[in-house]
Design a protein around this motif. Structure first.
Motif, PDB file in Angstrom:
ATOM      1  N   ARG A 112      -1.119 -22.618 -55.023  1.00 23.40           N
ATOM      2  CA  ARG A 112      -1.385 -22.421 -56.464  1.00 23.40           C
ATOM      3  C   ARG A 112      -0.114 -22.030 -57.208  1.00 23.40           C
ATOM      4  NH1 ARG A 112      -7.092 -19.235 -57.418  1.00 23.40           N
ATOM      5  NH2 ARG A 112      -8.185 -20.020 -55.589  1.00 23.40           N
ATOM      6  N   GLN A 113       0.724 -21.190 -56.586  1.00 22.49           N
ATOM      7  CA  GLN A 113       1.986 -20.816 -57.214  1.00 22.49           C
ATOM      8  C   GLN A 113       2.816 -22.054 -57.533  1.00 22.49           C
ATOM      9  OE1 GLN A 113       1.699 -17.613 -58.344  1.00 22.49           O
ATOM     10  NE2 GLN A 113       3.707 -17.090 -57.557  1.00 22.49           N
ATOM     11  N   ASP A 135       7.504 -14.651 -63.623  1.00 27.61           N
ATOM     12  CA  ASP A 135       7.176 -13.306 -63.176  1.00 27.61           C
ATOM     13  C   ASP A 135       6.715 -13.363 -61.715  1.00 27.61           C
ATOM     14  OD1 ASP A 135       6.615 -10.643 -63.032  1.00 27.61           O
ATOM     15  OD2 ASP A 135       5.228 -10.587 -64.726  1.00 27.61           O
ATOM     16  N   GLU A 136       7.584 -12.935 -60.833  1.00 26.63           N
ATOM     17  CA  GLU A 136       7.316 -12.938 -59.395  1.00 26.63           C
ATOM     18  C   GLU A 136       6.904 -14.327 -58.877  1.00 26.63           C
ATOM     19  OE1 GLU A 136       7.763 -10.800 -56.916  1.00 26.63           O
ATOM     20  OE2 GLU A 136       8.750  -9.493 -58.339  1.00 26.63           O
ATOM     21  N   PRO A 137       7.729 -15.343 -59.084  1.00 29.45           N
ATOM     22  CA  PRO A 137       7.334 -16.700 -58.690  1.00 29.45           C
ATOM     23  C   PRO A 137       7.269 -16.919 -57.187  1.00 29.45           C
ATOM     24  CG  PRO A 137       9.631 -16.677 -59.349  1.00 29.45           C
ATOM     25  CD  PRO A 137       9.077 -15.309 -59.683  1.00 29.45           C
ATOM     26  N   THR A 138       7.884 -16.019 -56.391  1.00 24.43           N
ATOM     27  CA  THR A 138       7.881 -16.220 -54.949  1.00 24.43           C
ATOM     28  C   THR A 138       6.683 -15.560 -54.265  1.00 24.43           C
ATOM     29  OG1 THR A 138       9.339 -14.293 -54.663  1.00 24.43           O
ATOM     30  CG2 THR A 138      10.377 -16.462 -54.823  1.00 24.43           C
ATOM     31  N   ASN A 139       5.810 -14.909 -55.040  1.00 26.05           N
ATOM     32  CA  ASN A 139       4.602 -14.326 -54.446  1.00 26.05           C
ATOM     33  C   ASN A 139       3.819 -15.394 -53.689  1.00 26.05           C
ATOM     34  OD1 ASN A 139       4.993 -11.740 -55.285  1.00 26.05           O
ATOM     35  ND2 ASN A 139       3.420 -11.743 -56.862  1.00 26.05           N
ATOM     36  N   HIS A 140       3.378 -15.061 -52.501  1.00 22.73           N
ATOM     37  CA  HIS A 140       2.515 -15.912 -51.664  1.00 22.73           C
ATOM     38  C   HIS A 140       3.257 -17.090 -51.023  1.00 22.73           C
ATOM     39  CE1 HIS A 140      -0.736 -13.669 -53.484  1.00 22.73           C
ATOM     40  NE2 HIS A 140      -0.461 -14.148 -54.670  1.00 22.73           N
ATOM     41  N   LEU A 141       4.518 -17.303 -51.359  1.00 23.08           N
ATOM     42  CA  LEU A 141       5.215 -18.459 -50.807  1.00 23.08           C
ATOM     43  C   LEU A 141       5.779 -18.140 -49.426  1.00 23.08           C
ATOM     44  CD1 LEU A 141       7.251 -19.882 -53.833  1.00 23.08           C
ATOM     45  CD2 LEU A 141       4.931 -20.451 -53.094  1.00 23.08           C
TER      46      LEU A 141
END
Length: 257
Positions: A144-145, A163-169
């Motif tokens: 989803r990111q 805003d925190e684009p690397t979350n969950h990656l």
């Protein structure tokens, strides 16, 4: 396009969330905002993409004050990927990505060949082309990111706010994303919690603490052991990356500090 935050302050319920923040994001550079939780990073970004009106100070795009610009103009110039930018309805991936073209279209105008090509190329670049017909609610957090970032890119903005684009990656897609930012040619303002990723991806860093900018400059000048201790409360050694020379932090896990 140059982005400027000029003495930006945000006060809510008597509490100052951002205090006279001044930050320059030059045309084509990647500038990162780092700091502890609650230091005002996301609040500052909301002022840039007009989700929040600052209490005082202003944001400028190429010298023009943001509140004076038409909403359609800023919708085309600034694309945002937020922490709470999820999709509540089960649109397909390609439908969500196509929403990035909305500021450029009138009413229910259909996508043309160019728009469809933009969407396809963005999905391929973010490694989600094979998910085009999947419902977005069936995807993992990392998938989803990447869909939301593709949506931002097809907007063809001059300024990208993340805003925190690397979350969950996973690691591969984190590296791929940050490489994309460095090579995009866009003006980028990005919030990152991982200081090592921030040092590798950003031309400059701004460090926030309790709503104030306490340091700014090149990562090698900003990320010192003393600053990391003072701002984050963590002991760290700073060493150069063996390939790039970027500063990398090695944290102490001593529980007695």
């Amino acid at each position: 396009m140059r982005l400027e935050l000029d003495r930006l302050s945000v006060v809510t319920d008597g509490k100052a969330l951002v205090r006279e923040l001044s930050l320059d994001v030059p045309d084509g550079q990647v500038v990162g905002l780092v700091g502890p939780n609650g230091s005002g990073k996301s609040t500052a970004l909301r002022c840039v993409y007009r989700a929040l009106r600052p209490t005082s100070g202003t944001v400028r795009l190429d010298g023009e004050e943001l509140p004076r610009l038409p909403l359609r103009h800023t919708a085309r110039a600034v694309a945002a990927m937020t922490q709470d930018g999820g999709v509540d309805f089960d649109f397909t991936v390609e439908e969500v990505v196509a929403l990035g073209r909305a500021p450029h279209l009138r009413g229910n105008q259909a996508l043309g060949d160019r728009e469809r090509d933009l969407c396809a190329r963005a999905m391929d670049r973010l490694d989600i082309g094979h998910l085009a017909h999947r419902g977005v609610l069936t995807l993992s957090g990392g998938e989803r990111q990447r869909v939301l970032l593709a949506r931002a890119l097809v907007q063809e903005p001059s300024i990208l706010v993340l805003d925190e684009p690397t979350n969950h990656l996973d690691v591969r897609h984190q590296v791929d994303l940050l490489s994309l930012l460095r090579g995009s040619g866009l003006t980028v303002l990005v919030v990152l919690h991982d200081l090592n990723l921030a040092a590798a991806a950003c031309d400059r860093l701004g460090v926030l603490s309790r709503g104030r900018l306490v340091a700014s400059g090149a990562p090698a000048d900003v990320l010192t052991p003393q600053l990391v201790d003072d701002v984050f409360g963590v002991r760290a050694s700073v060493v150069p990356h063996p390939l790039t020379g970027d500063p990398q932090l090695l944290y102490s896990l001593d529980p007695t500090r």
